[in-house]
Design an enzyme around this catalytic site. Sequence first.
Site, PDB file in Angstrom:
ATOM      1  N   CYS A   5      -4.765   6.205  -3.580  1.00 62.15           N
ATOM      2  CA  CYS A   5      -4.118   4.885  -3.670  1.00 62.15           C
ATOM      3  C   CYS A   5      -2.736   5.094  -4.279  1.00 62.15           C
ATOM      4  CB  CYS A   5      -4.947   3.930  -4.516  1.00 62.15           C
ATOM      5  SG  CYS A   5      -4.167   2.312  -4.771  1.00 62.15           S
ATOM      6  N   CYS A  29       0.869  -1.181   0.000  1.00 67.52           N
ATOM      7  CA  CYS A  29       0.000   0.000   0.000  1.00 67.52           C
ATOM      8  C   CYS A  29       0.901   1.226   0.000  1.00 67.52           C
ATOM      9  CB  CYS A  29      -0.928   0.002   1.214  1.00 67.52           C
ATOM     10  SG  CYS A  29      -1.891   1.526   1.360  1.00 67.52           S
ATOM     11  N   GLU A  46     -10.484   0.369  -4.745  1.00 66.98           N
ATOM     12  CA  GLU A  46      -9.420  -0.488  -4.234  1.00 66.98           C
ATOM     13  C   GLU A  46      -9.935  -1.886  -3.919  1.00 66.98           C
ATOM     14  OE1 GLU A  46      -6.209   0.657  -1.775  1.00 66.98           O
ATOM     15  OE2 GLU A  46      -6.861   2.751  -1.710  1.00 66.98           O
ATOM     16  N   GLY A  69      -1.788   2.562  -6.946  1.00 66.36           N
ATOM     17  CA  GLY A  69      -2.634   2.844  -8.102  1.00 66.36           C
ATOM     18  C   GLY A  69      -2.144   4.039  -8.894  1.00 66.36           C
ATOM     19  N   HIS A  92      -3.329  -4.017 -10.829  1.00 65.75           N
ATOM     20  CA  HIS A  92      -4.106  -2.830 -11.171  1.00 65.75           C
ATOM     21  C   HIS A  92      -4.638  -2.938 -12.590  1.00 65.75           C
ATOM     22  CE1 HIS A  92      -2.922  -0.461  -7.615  1.00 65.75           C
ATOM     23  NE2 HIS A  92      -1.820  -1.187  -7.692  1.00 65.75           N
TER      24      HIS A  92
END
Length: 284
Positions: free
Chosen positions: A224, A75, A215, A227, A166
């Site tokens: 994110c 993360c 997410e 992301g 992703h």
Amino acid sequence: MEIIKMHGLGNDFVFIDHFDKQSEEKQPDYPELARKLCHRQFGVGGDGLIVVLSSQVADARMRIFNSDGSEPEMCGNGIRCFARYIYDKGYVQKNPLKVETLAGILTLNLKLEAGEITGVQVNMGEPILKAELIPILAQGEPIVGAQLEAKGEVFNFTAVSMGNPHCIIFVEDYQKLDFEHLGPAIEKHPLFPRKTNVEFIRVDSPTKITMKVWERGAGPTLACGTGACASVVACVLNKKTERAVTVHLPGGDLFIEWKLDNQVYMTGPATYVFKGEILNDHFN
């Protein structure tokens, strides 16, 4: 049980410090704890639970659990908060520092002004573009301009992993995007055997993009980090932007660079919210 609440651009986390907890001691049921603590009505509220642990191979080890109890590999916003926390606690007093995650060991540079951390730059490593490593049930490297169907619509997408998967889709008008239905449908699309994060990207200029994210395991969030990194990689692969891009998210901005050495760097803030003690035995 003592906790700390932190956020990176509104992507918020409950921290539990088990840095000094011996590995042989019985570990809590972290997934269940995440579900309880992250509930915004019955718990503290958060997008995820972060556990601070010692490491045999890095300065510290980060485990993160989504609000649904699932454990992602990494993360980006969480690791910036993690780096600030372990530095401020004195667990590590060097800069840069290294953090062990399920996505590998990452290097973080702290931006310091008068001894205060004003931002954190994370070397997120090389983007993963090979289908079987993302993973996605498709062929090729990279997966650019592939198609998937969700909710009766066909979308062109680019697949990238930054340690976690992703699916990046370019859009021109968010007003026409059925985000609340398409997000979960694509997250659980059969093409992605481990599910996927979903980013809807509007390209504003060669150096600026706007991102809306669903997410994996958490749903819509204000930011994110992985992301944002994956989206810039996708923009470059699709020849839509340069390699250094400011990413506008609902919670604020991240600066992402995909350098010529193939490393992706993310720079952004890490902010404290509060510290406290959970009193209800329901959480123990």
